[in-house]
Design a protein around this motif. Sequence first.
Motif, PDB file in Angstrom:
ATOM      1  N   LEU A 108       0.833  -1.205   0.000  1.00  0.00           N
ATOM      2  CA  LEU A 108       0.000   0.000   0.000  1.00  0.00           C
ATOM      3  C   LEU A 108       0.869   1.258   0.000  1.00  0.00           C
ATOM      4  O   LEU A 108       0.758   2.110  -0.880  1.00  0.00           O
ATOM      5  N   SER A 109       1.747   1.381   0.981  1.00  0.00           N
ATOM      6  CA  SER A 109       2.528   2.618   1.063  1.00  0.00           C
ATOM      7  C   SER A 109       3.502   2.737  -0.105  1.00  0.00           C
ATOM      8  O   SER A 109       3.834   3.836  -0.539  1.00  0.00           O
ATOM      9  N   GLU A 110       3.951   1.587  -0.627  1.00  0.00           N
ATOM     10  CA  GLU A 110       4.854   1.627  -1.786  1.00  0.00           C
ATOM     11  C   GLU A 110       4.115   2.081  -3.038  1.00  0.00           C
ATOM     12  O   GLU A 110       4.667   2.800  -3.865  1.00  0.00           O
ATOM     13  N   THR A 111       2.875   1.651  -3.171  1.00  0.00           N
ATOM     14  CA  THR A 111       2.102   2.056  -4.353  1.00  0.00           C
ATOM     15  C   THR A 111       1.797   3.557  -4.312  1.00  0.00           C
ATOM     16  O   THR A 111       1.838   4.242  -5.328  1.00  0.00           O
ATOM     17  N   ILE A 112       1.533   4.046  -3.091  1.00  0.00           N
ATOM     18  CA  ILE A 112       1.315   5.490  -2.946  1.00  0.00           C
ATOM     19  C   ILE A 112       2.610   6.249  -3.195  1.00  0.00           C
ATOM     20  O   ILE A 112       2.611   7.361  -3.697  1.00  0.00           O
ATOM     21  N   GLY A 113       3.718   5.624  -2.796  1.00  0.00           N
ATOM     22  CA  GLY A 113       5.014   6.274  -2.972  1.00  0.00           C
ATOM     23  C   GLY A 113       5.475   7.083  -1.771  1.00  0.00           C
ATOM     24  O   GLY A 113       6.241   8.034  -1.911  1.00  0.00           O
ATOM     25  N   ASP A 114       5.044   6.707  -0.580  1.00  0.00           N
ATOM     26  CA  ASP A 114       5.528   7.394   0.632  1.00  0.00           C
ATOM     27  C   ASP A 114       7.056   7.355   0.695  1.00  0.00           C
ATOM     28  O   ASP A 114       7.662   6.304   0.508  1.00  0.00           O
TER      29      ASP A 114
ATOM     30  N   PHE B 148     -11.134 -11.045  -4.618  1.00  0.00           N
ATOM     31  CA  PHE B 148     -10.981 -10.173  -3.454  1.00  0.00           C
ATOM     32  C   PHE B 148      -9.856  -9.183  -3.708  1.00  0.00           C
ATOM     33  O   PHE B 148      -8.726  -9.579  -3.967  1.00  0.00           O
ATOM     34  N   SER B 149     -10.182  -7.906  -3.596  1.00  0.00           N
ATOM     35  CA  SER B 149      -9.181  -6.879  -3.877  1.00  0.00           C
ATOM     36  C   SER B 149      -8.345  -6.603  -2.636  1.00  0.00           C
ATOM     37  O   SER B 149      -8.873  -6.463  -1.534  1.00  0.00           O
ATOM     38  N   THR B 150      -7.039  -6.501  -2.833  1.00  0.00           N
ATOM     39  CA  THR B 150      -6.143  -6.095  -1.749  1.00  0.00           C
ATOM     40  C   THR B 150      -5.761  -4.628  -1.959  1.00  0.00           C
ATOM     41  O   THR B 150      -6.080  -4.041  -3.000  1.00  0.00           O
ATOM     42  N   CYS B 151      -5.059  -4.078  -0.972  1.00  0.00           N
ATOM     43  CA  CYS B 151      -4.799  -2.623  -0.979  1.00  0.00           C
ATOM     44  C   CYS B 151      -4.387  -2.017  -2.331  1.00  0.00           C
ATOM     45  O   CYS B 151      -5.016  -1.069  -2.793  1.00  0.00           O
ATOM     46  N   PRO B 152      -3.326  -2.529  -2.973  1.00  0.00           N
ATOM     47  CA  PRO B 152      -2.869  -1.811  -4.166  1.00  0.00           C
ATOM     48  C   PRO B 152      -3.893  -1.808  -5.303  1.00  0.00           C
ATOM     49  O   PRO B 152      -3.889  -0.902  -6.136  1.00  0.00           O
ATOM     50  N   VAL B 153      -4.775  -2.807  -5.321  1.00  0.00           N
ATOM     51  CA  VAL B 153      -5.755  -2.915  -6.402  1.00  0.00           C
ATOM     52  C   VAL B 153      -6.650  -1.672  -6.474  1.00  0.00           C
ATOM     53  O   VAL B 153      -6.902  -1.120  -7.544  1.00  0.00           O
ATOM     54  N   LEU B 155      -5.867   1.244  -5.346  1.00  0.00           N
ATOM     55  CA  LEU B 155      -5.065   2.427  -5.679  1.00  0.00           C
ATOM     56  C   LEU B 155      -4.768   2.517  -7.162  1.00  0.00           C
ATOM     57  O   LEU B 155      -4.803   3.588  -7.750  1.00  0.00           O
ATOM     58  N   ILE B 156      -4.453   1.377  -7.792  1.00  0.00           N
ATOM     59  CA  ILE B 156      -4.099   1.442  -9.207  1.00  0.00           C
ATOM     60  C   ILE B 156      -5.351   1.438 -10.079  1.00  0.00           C
ATOM     61  O   ILE B 156      -5.271   1.652 -11.281  1.00  0.00           O
ATOM     62  N   GLY B 157      -6.502   1.171  -9.460  1.00  0.00           N
ATOM     63  CA  GLY B 157      -7.760   1.336 -10.182  1.00  0.00           C
ATOM     64  C   GLY B 157      -8.175   0.166 -11.051  1.00  0.00           C
ATOM     65  O   GLY B 157      -8.948   0.335 -11.987  1.00  0.00           O
ATOM     66  N   ASP B 158      -7.699  -1.040 -10.769  1.00  0.00           N
ATOM     67  CA  ASP B 158      -8.196  -2.215 -11.511  1.00  0.00           C
ATOM     68  C   ASP B 158      -9.712  -2.310 -11.314  1.00  0.00           C
ATOM     69  O   ASP B 158     -10.184  -2.278 -10.175  1.00  0.00           O
ATOM     70  N   ASP B 159     -10.451  -2.459 -12.397  1.00  0.00           N
ATOM     71  CA  ASP B 159     -11.907  -2.574 -12.256  1.00  0.00           C
ATOM     72  C   ASP B 159     -12.278  -4.054 -12.108  1.00  0.00           C
ATOM     73  O   ASP B 159     -12.640  -4.730 -13.068  1.00  0.00           O
ATOM     74  N   CYS B 180     -12.640  -5.057  -1.255  1.00  0.00           N
ATOM     75  CA  CYS B 180     -12.400  -5.158   0.193  1.00  0.00           C
ATOM     76  C   CYS B 180     -10.961  -4.804   0.511  1.00  0.00           C
ATOM     77  O   CYS B 180     -10.312  -5.464   1.325  1.00  0.00           O
ATOM     78  N   GLU B 181     -10.431  -3.780  -0.138  1.00  0.00           N
ATOM     79  CA  GLU B 181      -9.063  -3.355   0.125  1.00  0.00           C
ATOM     80  C   GLU B 181      -8.852  -3.141   1.630  1.00  0.00           C
ATOM     81  O   GLU B 181      -9.734  -2.620   2.317  1.00  0.00           O
ATOM     82  N   GLY B 182      -7.666  -3.500   2.093  1.00  0.00           N
ATOM     83  CA  GLY B 182      -7.379  -3.477   3.525  1.00  0.00           C
ATOM     84  C   GLY B 182      -7.559  -2.138   4.202  1.00  0.00           C
ATOM     85  O   GLY B 182      -7.786  -2.065   5.413  1.00  0.00           O
ATOM     86  N   TYR B 183      -7.464  -1.068   3.436  1.00  0.00           N
ATOM     87  CA  TYR B 183      -7.568   0.264   4.062  1.00  0.00           C
ATOM     88  C   TYR B 183      -9.012   0.734   4.221  1.00  0.00           C
ATOM     89  O   TYR B 183      -9.268   1.796   4.769  1.00  0.00           O
TER      90      TYR B 183
END
Lengths: 460, 540
Positions: A108-114, B148-153, B155-159, B180-183
């Motif tokens: 997560l934080s790596e994708t954001i680029g913190d 099931f979507s994880t956090c980066p999914v 953020l990068i906007g995979d539909d 259901c991204e973790g955040y």
Amino acid sequence: MLLRHTPSEIKERNALTINPAKTCQPIGAMYAALGIHGCLPHSHGSQGCCAYHRSTLTRHFKEPVMAATSSFTEGASVFGGQANLLQAINNMFTVYTPEVIAVHTTCLSETIGDDINQIIRKAYEDGKVPEGKHVIHCNTPSYVGSHVTGYANMVAGMVKYFSESTGRYRDQINIIPGWIEPSDMREIKRIAKEMGVKIILFPDTSDVLDAPQKGKHMFYPEGGVTIPDLRSTGDSKLTIALGPFGTESAAALLDTKCKVKYELLDLPIGISATDRFISGLSRAACVEVPVSITAERGRAVDIITDMQQYFYNKKVALFGDPDQLMALTEFLVDLEMKPIHIISGTPGKQFVPRIRNILKDKVPNANVRNGANADLFLLHQLIKNEPVDLLVGNTYGKYIARDEDIPFVRMGFPILDRIGHSYFPTVGYSGAMRLLETILSALMDRQDRDAPEESFELVM
Amino acid sequence: MEHNIPKPPTAIKEEILSKYPPKVARKRNKSIVIRDPEDEQKIQANVRTIPGIITQRGCAYAGCKGVVLGPTRDIINITHGPIGCGFYSWLTRRNQTKPEGAEGENYMTYCFSTDMQDSNIVFGGEKKLREAIQEAYDLFKPKAISVFSTCPVGLIGDDVHAIAKEMKKKLGINVFAFSCEGYKGVSQSAGHHIANNGLFKHVVGLDDTVREGDFKINMLGEYNIGGDAFELERILELAGFTLISTFSGNSDMGRFANSHTADLNVIMCHRSINYMAEMMETKFGIPWLKVNFTGAKATAKSLRKMAQYFGDKKLINRVEKLIRNEMAAVNKVLSETRPRCEGKLAMLFVGGSRAHHYQELFNELGMKTVCAGYEFGHRDDYEGRDVLPDIKIDADSRNIEELFVEKDEKRYRPRKTSEEILELKKKGLEIGEYNGLMAEMSKQSLVVDDITHYETEKLIEFYKPHIFCAGIKEKYVVQKMGVPLKQLHSYDYGGPYAGFRGAINFYQEIDRMVNTRIWDLITPPWEKNGAEITAEFVSL
């Protein structure tokens, strides 16, 4: 059958991993950080990561695993995690008073680029880090490498933040162990002591993740490499790095940063790899190998010569982490066993050629795979096509072992259903003896179980 | 019997808060409540965890994939993300399942992941996901696949939803996805809600077949940890109920699809599944009852409530007979174990319902819960559902989709008229109600939401409980302090603890844990008796 849908026909997969033989970087960083005395690992990401890593490490060690998290919410994911990390650092130092906070990142934080360097700088500038305390970090994007990579990155982080060259020569050797158990780290220290060599072992999770029951919880247990010792690694004579995947980046950085040369060896698992470790340490420290160590070696070899018939040409399937597998494969070949299927989820180009080289005479056609789609689903299919007499790997192997009725020796990470790994080493000659015992017990119990009554043996 | 309750926790609460930075202290203050049943007390819950505080909580992915969807055997659950999330949720929750025969589908022993790499993060992971779904289909031909979507999914906007839809059409099987991204949200709880929504949207109501049987129910919020659902299935069958589906212990997709044909929903874990009950009531007209099968008396009471709802004389008699039979065995064990447990103190910090339900079992043993709280409960789980209109929707809850549900024009069928419901309520049947954990807690006990590690240690020192109930992360910390910890997520690999036989198991387990002599081994004799030895030598 537990894995009833696994067909024997193997089809190449490009996208779907089934039953992985690896996990993600941050857990490795968390494990390594626990090997610093007084360190509180910190996971910079969603709180689920930290919960999962703590749970898995706890199940494996049956010990407290303390770590904190930046608890990202959607807001933090949009605006960046700086505020969360600064607040976390302040809270940790206030409430839990660590000597060091070791931050690792997440996908997560790596994708954001913190930018963790910058956030840590800000924490110091804002006075969130008390005098004499430390915040270190490493980047552990979960979408690169594996848990072993994360371990390696945190160990390199220790060098980056602490190792310093004062120009004062120290008659000591750095030993960087790859991802091994607290029992193994304790054993390496014992061997060095037996040889009369002063070493700095880092990280060192002994007396942290095998802490004694005293009726009192030590938030920071007695073990772990200390900050002064970590600093002094820059003045050491030499570094011995055990296992290229887990240690080479740290050893190379120490060379670049402090001009401490390094010797890269395998993890000392089995006779040959331990021989190289003992010789290397003896050479580096200019000490003779003591009689006691030679005697230990003799006892291990004695078991092998006495029991050779039970090992000879037995087919073995192995899975786990590359540093362990390279040493273990060599050991099994020394025993004249035949490792025919070897799988590691951890990517890395040197793995397959190295294993092939070890196997070139004994099993030239072995199935050796690592990286993408090298998973336990594939391993199970390989076993269905060419059955084995023994399976060695972490706890997840028990599903294959039960379905295919294969003797199973637990080794690697994680082991969730047995104890022993954290207390009894597999490194060194005494570790080899333990491995010999567990392998023999598995094979001989099976012989006892399957023997017809008329050929059931009393003496074996 | 007088319980050995220490002095009121006022001073310890102050002491704990004084350790925190002021901002943290102000926030934690509202989540730590000294119970006063005469006062209408509020507790702060379901709010963000403070970074760095060391929490028990996990994430939305864990709640969605791990908790709600995890126990269903005939669906392929693909985690779309880097490898870790799928790995950690692989077989770790002890959801038992019994597939139908040797050939019956069961994918629960497998872990499926797209194992996203850096190139997928940079260029997007949709292609890989599409391919992974295809590969899963080609290999296994399952009837359903979920993603099931994880956090980066996120953020990068995979539909993921579009891909699921596309693959559903292509493969002709049910394919659906969860964001259901973790955040998302502030804990696992967000994931439960997301899972409820997904199942309701994509599965519930797909099969209108009316199955045979009387007194049809769904059991909601029962996940078959350690075989709980097996014990409840046994009891429900003996009592004469027909179990249409369980959400989601020992479940399969066909049962979910058919669940709207039941006549009553009974809710075990209110926190994780109340959304489903409400949506089914609105759309199909199925009322719900909060039950509790944790504890023998609680089980009996719940069965009676269910029988009362249906109001059938034969059913009521059958339930009474079952209770009589089962209670004989229960009371036999209780009479042996209770004298050894009576008066001992328990602390419970777990889940969104267990910290409440397990107090029943401790009560039956004569043990007192002095301090309890949830890991991811909301205010209604503490204060009761009356508080719902009072709960402000904050930014973290707002990003969890709230489904707009209407009456199904064809299939809505009120199981009871509003008059009948009123009548039943008058007779004391609390249809659609839940009173929460706080009602259970006595004066001057302590309620703590989302307890921190620091608070855990301080409160154990203060209460010196005979047993502490929490999860794996707390297990060995607490035991290092010399206090036995009972895991109430995994049951320490024992169980079942639900129903009558479960109660018997639990009594015996707690008896063992609070009366074992192993803790006496901790201090070595030379530290324990040092003074005596010296004295003996002196006297010589």
